[in-house]
Scaffold this motif. Structure first.
Motif, mmCIF file in Angstrom:
data_model
loop_
_atom_site.group_PDB
_atom_site.id
_atom_site.type_symbol
_atom_site.label_atom_id
_atom_site.label_comp_id
_atom_site.label_asym_id
_atom_site.label_seq_id
_atom_site.Cartn_x
_atom_site.Cartn_y
_atom_site.Cartn_z
ATOM 1 N N THR A 345 -81.378 167.260 -14.891
ATOM 2 C CA THR A 345 -81.518 167.558 -16.558
ATOM 3 C C THR A 345 -82.760 166.125 -16.649
ATOM 4 O O THR A 345 -83.052 166.249 -15.875
ATOM 5 C CB THR A 345 -79.929 167.352 -17.121
ATOM 6 O OG1 THR A 345 -79.488 166.140 -16.387
ATOM 7 C CG2 THR A 345 -78.550 168.340 -17.163
ATOM 8 N N HIS A 346 -83.449 166.824 -18.241
ATOM 9 C CA HIS A 346 -84.381 166.103 -18.543
ATOM 10 C C HIS A 346 -85.782 165.951 -17.726
ATOM 11 O O HIS A 346 -85.947 164.749 -17.197
ATOM 12 C CB HIS A 346 -84.235 164.435 -18.601
ATOM 13 C CG HIS A 346 -82.533 163.864 -19.315
ATOM 14 N ND1 HIS A 346 -82.642 164.400 -20.583
ATOM 15 C CD2 HIS A 346 -81.356 163.787 -18.819
ATOM 16 C CE1 HIS A 346 -81.345 164.415 -21.014
ATOM 17 N NE2 HIS A 346 -80.430 163.523 -19.767
ATOM 18 N N CYS A 347 -85.883 167.187 -17.153
ATOM 19 C CA CYS A 347 -87.343 167.550 -16.330
ATOM 20 C C CYS A 347 -87.340 169.095 -16.463
ATOM 21 O O CYS A 347 -86.437 169.737 -16.848
ATOM 22 C CB CYS A 347 -86.483 167.320 -14.909
ATOM 23 S SG CYS A 347 -85.141 167.724 -14.253
ATOM 24 N N ASN A 353 -85.160 165.180 -11.078
ATOM 25 C CA ASN A 353 -85.647 163.769 -10.503
ATOM 26 C C ASN A 353 -85.563 163.413 -9.668
ATOM 27 O O ASN A 353 -83.592 163.815 -9.026
ATOM 28 C CB ASN A 353 -84.969 163.438 -11.900
ATOM 29 C CG ASN A 353 -85.254 163.927 -13.636
ATOM 30 O OD1 ASN A 353 -86.709 163.576 -14.274
ATOM 31 N ND2 ASN A 353 -83.733 164.216 -13.943
#
Length: 389
Positions: A345-347, A353
């Protein structure tokens, strides 16, 4: 060894479903398109890309390592064997490109240019391990016999050119100045086991037997229950701080490998696996987050509390290899939750990541393709557990 389990806990089945959805619906489409280098007619004509930019676009560092080509060949081969559309075509393209690194003497170079010319002719044991590994797996998809022949040819070359009198192999040829490393030998064992499983020929298990003997007699420290990383020429831990360092992720990889060795050959080493696994559980896992830490000392003290993605997938494989019906379900589910909730997540969707610092903040400026091998291998072991359960 994974024991028979009539009913697996729901949290394992849910983790398997969520992991599989991410892998097949998000990751493989990205790495089969942007992560390959070619054109619409042949997306992998120039093999696999080394990395992507943080926004998910293609990056070109100016080189392609043979180890990354081999890792991606493995990933797409397994995808094809699972029935993922496009997997076989990507694997075939990467295989063709990778063969540009085959030397006339039977060895392999280390790096190619982005277009496939030789950039670094060095023979690197880490690269060779993954080349043998990928060829062994690709031999299950391309049944012509050529990939298996190339794997055996590479092992024969390795024994001629890089074997050392006191066991194991040189890390590079020409030889470098650094210490001897356990890591490439570990992956060479994985490659030997893959070849043996592909062929069923007992002669293909010989290298695995040799490497397990090296582990027992040289790499494993019985007093501390740990696996060293850096060694002198005569396989003693290097002097100073480096000789006391251990990586929990590598300990977990050996747990899985020793169990896999027992499964395939019937020569179990349960005590060694149990000791390595116990050290990892006591010292290598952050009790608050469940993340596998990067580097410790042999006494369990934390050297680097950051957490690489690959170490989490190796923790997953080790937990499955040492499966305990009473306690493993929650730990397996937690590892998958960490992968999905912290690394995937956050990618950009379908990417990751690769490294979290000890405050759980992403580190690094690129999305490395090399991690896909670990992700696919971790999922495959979870899938095997679910199918068996």
């Amino acid at each position: 060894m994974i024991p028979p389990a009539p009913t697996l806990p729901d949290d394992i089945r849910q983790a398997h479903a969520a992991f599989g959805s991410w892998l097949f619906d998000r990751a493989l489409p990205v790495w089969g398109a942007t992560g390959c280098d070619g054109d619409a007619d042949d997306p992998a004509r120039l093999g696999a890309r080394e990395q992507l930019n943080p926004d998910g676009t293609a990056a070109d560092p100016g080189f392609k390592r043979l180890r990354v080509q081999a890792r991606q060949l493995y990933a797409f081969t397994r995808a094809a064997l699972y029935g993922w559309p496009g997997g076989a075509a990507r694997a075939e393209g990467i295989y063709r490109f990778m063969r540009r690194g085959l030397r006339d003497d039977g060895g392999w170079v280390s790096r190619l240019t982005a277009g496939g010319a030789v950039l670094d002719p060095t023979a690197d044991l880490y690269d060779l391990a993954f080349i043998i590994f990928a060829l062994s797996w690709y031999g299950r998809l391309d049944t012509s016999g050529t990939p298996v022949h190339l794997a055996r040819q590479t092992i024969a070359w390795l024994r001629r050119a890089m074997a050392t009198p006191n066991g194991g192999f040189l890390d590079t040829l020409p030889r470098g100045d650094g210490p001897r490393q356990q890591n490439p030998h570990m992956h060479l064992l994985e490659a030997a086991l893959a070849l043996f499983e592909t062929t069923g020929d007992e002669s293909d298990a010989t290298l695995a037997h040799d490497l397990v003997d090296l582990f027992r007699t040289r790499l494993f420290d019985e007093r501390t229950g740990t696996l060293g990383e850096a060694f002198t020429d005569d396989w003693r831990p290097v002097p100073g701080a480096a000789g006391h360092l251990v990586e929990p992720g590598h300990q977990y990889e050996w747990v899985w490998l020793l169990c896999e060795y027992g499964r395939l050959t019937g020569r179990a080493l349960p005590d060694h696996a149990r000791i390595l696994f116990g050290f990892g559980r006591r010292h290598g896992v952050d009790p608050e987050t469940g993340l596998v830490r990067d580097v410790l000392r042999r006494d369990g003290a934390i050297v680097r509390g950051s957490a690489r993605l690959w170490a989490q997938t190796e923790g997953l494989r080790a937990e499955i290899a040492m499966y305990d019906p009473a306690s493993s379900g929650a730990r397996i589910a937690r590892i998958v939750d960490n992968l999905l909730g912290r690394y995937f997540t956050h990618c950009p969707p379908g990417t990751w990541n690769d490294h979290l610092d000890d405050a759980l903040r992403p580190m690094g400026e690129r999305i490395p393709a090399s991690s896909f091998y670990h992700i696919v291998a971790g999922y495959a072991e979870l899938d095997r557990l679910v199918r068996k359960g």
